[in-house]
Design a protein around this motif. Structure first.
Motif, PDB file in Angstrom:
ATOM      1  N   SER A 158       0.840  -1.198   0.000  1.00  0.00           N
ATOM      2  CA  SER A 158       0.000   0.000   0.000  1.00  0.00           C
ATOM      3  C   SER A 158       0.878   1.252   0.000  1.00  0.00           C
ATOM      4  O   SER A 158       1.001   1.948   1.015  1.00  0.00           O
ATOM      5  CB  SER A 158      -0.940  -0.009   1.202  1.00  0.00           C
ATOM      6  OG  SER A 158      -1.921  -1.005   1.066  1.00  0.00           O
ATOM      7  N   PHE A 159       1.487   1.529  -1.122  1.00  0.00           N
ATOM      8  CA  PHE A 159       2.326   2.715  -1.278  1.00  0.00           C
ATOM      9  C   PHE A 159       2.444   3.020  -2.763  1.00  0.00           C
ATOM     10  O   PHE A 159       2.041   2.214  -3.607  1.00  0.00           O
ATOM     11  CB  PHE A 159       3.719   2.486  -0.662  1.00  0.00           C
ATOM     12  CG  PHE A 159       4.435   1.260  -1.183  1.00  0.00           C
ATOM     13  CD1 PHE A 159       5.134   1.297  -2.378  1.00  0.00           C
ATOM     14  CD2 PHE A 159       4.396   0.072  -0.477  1.00  0.00           C
ATOM     15  CE1 PHE A 159       5.779   0.165  -2.864  1.00  0.00           C
ATOM     16  CE2 PHE A 159       5.052  -1.062  -0.942  1.00  0.00           C
ATOM     17  CZ  PHE A 159       5.743  -1.016  -2.144  1.00  0.00           C
ATOM     18  N   GLY A 160       3.009   4.185  -3.078  1.00  0.00           N
ATOM     19  CA  GLY A 160       3.194   4.530  -4.476  1.00  0.00           C
ATOM     20  C   GLY A 160       3.738   5.930  -4.643  1.00  0.00           C
ATOM     21  O   GLY A 160       3.732   6.740  -3.712  1.00  0.00           O
ATOM     22  N   LYS A 161       4.226   6.207  -5.853  1.00  0.00           N
ATOM     23  CA  LYS A 161       4.806   7.509  -6.171  1.00  0.00           C
ATOM     24  C   LYS A 161       4.760   7.698  -7.679  1.00  0.00           C
ATOM     25  O   LYS A 161       4.340   6.785  -8.415  1.00  0.00           O
ATOM     26  CB  LYS A 161       6.242   7.586  -5.648  1.00  0.00           C
ATOM     27  CG  LYS A 161       7.157   6.484  -6.187  1.00  0.00           C
ATOM     28  CD  LYS A 161       8.540   6.528  -5.558  1.00  0.00           C
ATOM     29  CE  LYS A 161       9.441   5.427  -6.117  1.00  0.00           C
ATOM     30  NZ  LYS A 161      10.802   5.479  -5.566  1.00  0.00           N
ATOM     31  N   TYR A 162       5.218   8.867  -8.152  1.00  0.00           N
ATOM     32  CA  TYR A 162       5.061   9.201  -9.567  1.00  0.00           C
ATOM     33  C   TYR A 162       6.385   9.339 -10.317  1.00  0.00           C
ATOM     34  O   TYR A 162       6.393   9.693 -11.491  1.00  0.00           O
ATOM     35  CB  TYR A 162       4.196  10.460  -9.699  1.00  0.00           C
ATOM     36  CG  TYR A 162       2.790  10.196  -9.220  1.00  0.00           C
ATOM     37  CD1 TYR A 162       1.865   9.562 -10.034  1.00  0.00           C
ATOM     38  CD2 TYR A 162       2.412  10.516  -7.920  1.00  0.00           C
ATOM     39  CE1 TYR A 162       0.586   9.286  -9.577  1.00  0.00           C
ATOM     40  CE2 TYR A 162       1.139  10.236  -7.456  1.00  0.00           C
ATOM     41  CZ  TYR A 162       0.221   9.612  -8.290  1.00  0.00           C
ATOM     42  OH  TYR A 162      -1.039   9.318  -7.844  1.00  0.00           O
ATOM     43  N   PHE A 163       7.492   9.026  -9.658  1.00  0.00           N
ATOM     44  CA  PHE A 163       8.793   8.902 -10.307  1.00  0.00           C
ATOM     45  C   PHE A 163       9.438   7.633  -9.780  1.00  0.00           C
ATOM     46  O   PHE A 163       9.321   7.317  -8.582  1.00  0.00           O
ATOM     47  CB  PHE A 163       9.692  10.103 -10.005  1.00  0.00           C
ATOM     48  CG  PHE A 163       9.307  11.375 -10.714  1.00  0.00           C
ATOM     49  CD1 PHE A 163       9.872  11.710 -11.931  1.00  0.00           C
ATOM     50  CD2 PHE A 163       8.361  12.225 -10.149  1.00  0.00           C
ATOM     51  CE1 PHE A 163       9.517  12.883 -12.589  1.00  0.00           C
ATOM     52  CE2 PHE A 163       7.994  13.398 -10.786  1.00  0.00           C
ATOM     53  CZ  PHE A 163       8.573  13.728 -12.016  1.00  0.00           C
ATOM     54  N   GLN A 213       1.711   5.809 -12.112  1.00  0.00           N
ATOM     55  CA  GLN A 213       1.980   5.685 -10.683  1.00  0.00           C
ATOM     56  C   GLN A 213       2.773   4.406 -10.475  1.00  0.00           C
ATOM     57  O   GLN A 213       2.447   3.359 -11.044  1.00  0.00           O
ATOM     58  CB  GLN A 213       0.677   5.652  -9.891  1.00  0.00           C
ATOM     59  CG  GLN A 213       0.855   5.901  -8.400  1.00  0.00           C
ATOM     60  CD  GLN A 213       0.549   4.680  -7.550  1.00  0.00           C
ATOM     61  OE1 GLN A 213       0.561   3.566  -8.026  1.00  0.00           O
ATOM     62  NE2 GLN A 213       0.286   4.906  -6.281  1.00  0.00           N
ATOM     63  N   TYR A 214       3.846   4.509  -9.672  1.00  0.00           N
ATOM     64  CA  TYR A 214       4.743   3.366  -9.471  1.00  0.00           C
ATOM     65  C   TYR A 214       4.559   2.770  -8.086  1.00  0.00           C
ATOM     66  O   TYR A 214       4.268   3.497  -7.136  1.00  0.00           O
ATOM     67  CB  TYR A 214       6.194   3.826  -9.648  1.00  0.00           C
ATOM     68  CG  TYR A 214       6.511   4.357 -11.016  1.00  0.00           C
ATOM     69  CD1 TYR A 214       6.830   3.492 -12.058  1.00  0.00           C
ATOM     70  CD2 TYR A 214       6.475   5.720 -11.285  1.00  0.00           C
ATOM     71  CE1 TYR A 214       7.125   3.981 -13.320  1.00  0.00           C
ATOM     72  CE2 TYR A 214       6.756   6.220 -12.539  1.00  0.00           C
ATOM     73  CZ  TYR A 214       7.082   5.344 -13.562  1.00  0.00           C
ATOM     74  OH  TYR A 214       7.365   5.830 -14.810  1.00  0.00           O
ATOM     75  N   PRO A 215       4.779   1.430  -7.945  1.00  0.00           N
ATOM     76  CA  PRO A 215       5.070   0.479  -9.008  1.00  0.00           C
ATOM     77  C   PRO A 215       3.890   0.354  -9.974  1.00  0.00           C
ATOM     78  O   PRO A 215       2.744   0.283  -9.529  1.00  0.00           O
ATOM     79  CB  PRO A 215       5.297  -0.840  -8.279  1.00  0.00           C
ATOM     80  CG  PRO A 215       5.577  -0.469  -6.864  1.00  0.00           C
ATOM     81  CD  PRO A 215       4.804   0.792  -6.626  1.00  0.00           C
TER      82      PRO A 215
END
Length: 546
Positions: A354-359, A396-398
């Motif tokens: 339950s996490f994520g980012k855009y780079f 959105q990554y992963p």
């Protein structure tokens, strides 16, 4: 005007302290047909499992929660935690020689060998901009060597994202400072009018006797804000103050180019092959709000279903392995990759993320870890994100694809749905995408475990992700022959298609719910069990089970 509560404060506003005499209301377990609530049919699924022909006794499986830590002492979790039987607690030695000393409940990749831990980190765009700025600040695309043009474009993207979000964070902080000052002044006025040091809801319910006609309206508005939620106005403004402090932390850490906590860990950030760093602290820490998040996710998956306390998790016969890699801010790709590998190497069948980012500048190592997990028979479940974005156009990554464009076969990406089958069925905050969000699951007001033996509702795709991980765990426990590909296929194929007109997240535009994900549906555990029960057991597996 009183401020609305931001999403992240939902966990604070509806507070369940201590233990309940019976399980708390958890709508996500309900059945869409029988209960007119868009849950996952948990009880109906267990009834079906009990009716199936007898099978070999289920063996516990390991589900890893990659997050900010777990309260290992929680009464609803302590009996379902993974425990490393080959490690002697707190002796400072790596007894099982896996490279991680004292990893009794799991491992923490965001801490140093001296026991200190990272509680806050920069956003990935901040890290990228800080690293690349000295190289490209005075360059243009025309002046950059051909071999560096891709990195220069990345620099420009990171700079643009950082600049925009830093400015927005500064504006939010300044606006909130003004609102907080107004609230404090209003509270001081109401104290004076009522002639008391502490103004509680009982006082506010009685209109103040004052010549100023605006004061009764002011008292009425604050009464609505505190009743049933806060003991008095001081408690309310203290909550506002905590929110204001959070906005300040965003400036101090998330979007601060000079902040770099990584030396605390003592590893080599550019050595992406480095595996053995961190410490065994996966438990609660009063300075780290990440443990609240991880504890909540763990409870959704596997809170003790047999003790009749607090809440019920989705899965039985599960052991929760805590892998701490997610600080407040953005996780590092290296830590995510190592967390996945650690989970796999310690027997996880399912990994909840339950996490994520855009780079994702080191996505290569994350891809390699996901391939490793697939080769070892491990399913990965990932939250789609809470920025009401179309992830088909804003990655959105992963993400669900490797760098070469191929679909990641053992990864499920999950959006968040709500309890009512109407225009509000999709969570207002949820990311979506007809190609890169696989399915939706309950993710609004999900009651689960919280540190210090408490229970709170939480909202986010962070809650929807462990719902799916829990369903996958039930399938794997009861049908151990299922591969990651089988689990993914069954969960997606069994999702209930929904064609309700809903508000596209972030807008008021009505769209068909089915257009917001690959499956167009919401997961359903009953249907998943029904499909799984029809999958034949391979001959070799059947022979080995005798």
């Amino acid at each position: 005007m009183l401020r609305p509560y931001p999403l992240f404060l939902v966990l604070w506003l509806l507070h369940f302290a201590g233990h309940a005499q019976a399980p708390l209301a958890q709508w996500h377990h309900l059945d869409p047909t029988a209960d007119q609530t868009m849950g996952i049919s948990t009880d109906r699924a267990y009834e079906l499992l009990r009716s199936l022909p007898a099978r070999p006794a289920a063996r516990p499986i390991v589900v890893a929660v990659i997050d900010g830590g777990i309260d290992t002492a929680h009464v609803d979790l302590r009996h379902v935690l993974w425990h490393n039987p080959r490690e002697v607690p707190a002796n400072g030695r790596d007894d099982d020689r896996n490279g991680y000393a004292d990893d009794v409940y799991g491992w923490n990749f965001t801490g140093g060998a001296d026991g200190r831990n990272i509680f806050f980190n920069q956003k990935e765009e901040t890290r990228l901009y800080a690293r690349l700025k000295p190289l490209y600040e005075h360059q243009t695309l025309a002046t950059v060597p051909p071999g560096k043009k891709a990195e220069f474009r990345l620099y420009e993207q990171a700079k643009r994202a950082y600049t925009t979000k830093r400015a927005a964070a500064e504006a939010n902080y300044q606006d909130d400072a003004q609102e907080l000052a107004k609230d404090l002044a209003n509270v001081a006025t109401l104290r004076q009018v009522y002639g008391v040091a502490v103004v509680d809801s009982g006082r506010l319910r009685q209109p103040p006797t004052a010549p100023d006609t605006a004061l009764p309206r002011l008292a009425a508005r604050y009464y609505q804000a505190v009743r049933g939620k806060f003991a008095n106005l001081d408690s309310l403004t203290n909550q506002y103050g905590r929110y204001h402090a959070k906005l300040k932390r965003v400036l101090d850490y998330d979007y601060n180019l000079a902040y770099d906590p990584q030396p605390l860990v003592g590893e080599h950030p550019t050595d992406l092959a480095e595996r053995h760093y961190g410490n065994p602290n996966v438990e609660a820490d009063p300075r780290d709000h990440g443990v609240e998040h991880g504890t909540h996710c763990a409870g959704i998956i596997a809170a003790d279903r047999a003790n009749n306390l607090g809440v019920r998790g989705i899965a039985e016969q599960v052991r929760i392995l805590s892998v701490r890699a997610i600080p407040n801010g953005d996780e590092r790709d290296k830590d995510v990759a190592n967390a996945i590998r650690y989970a796999v190497d310690n027997g996880a069948s399912i990994v909840s993320m339950s996490f994520g980012k855009y780079f994702s500048p080191e996505k290569t190592v994350v891809d390699e870890a996901m391939r490793y997990a697939n080769a070892k028979g491990v399913l990965l479940v990932h939250a789609a994100g809470n920025d009401h974005l179309n992830t088909d156009t804003t990655t959105q990554y992963p993400t669900g694809r490797f760098l070469n464009g191929q679909t990641i076969p053992n990864l499920i990406t999950v959006g968040a749905s709500a309890r009512t089958n109407d225009e509000h069925l999709v969570a207002t905050f949820s990311n979506y995408g007809q190609q890169l969000v696989d399915v939706f699951a309950p993710g609004v007001d999900i009651v689960s475990t919280y540190p210090n033996n408490q229970y709170h509702p939480g909202s986010g795709t962070s809650m929807a992700c462990p719902v799916v991980a829990g369903i996958a765990a039930v399938l794997k426990v009861n049908f151990p022959h299922l591969t990651p590909a089988d689990l993914k296929r069954i969960i997606l194929a069994s999702a209930t298609p929904v064609h309700t007109q809903v508000r596209r997240p972030g807008t008021k535009t009505l769209v068909d719910f089915a257009t917001l994900s690959r499956t167009g549906g919401i997961v359903n555990m009953y249907e998943a069990v029904r499909l799984a029960s029809a999958v034949p057991v391979p001959a070799a597996t059947a022979h080995c089970s005798k």
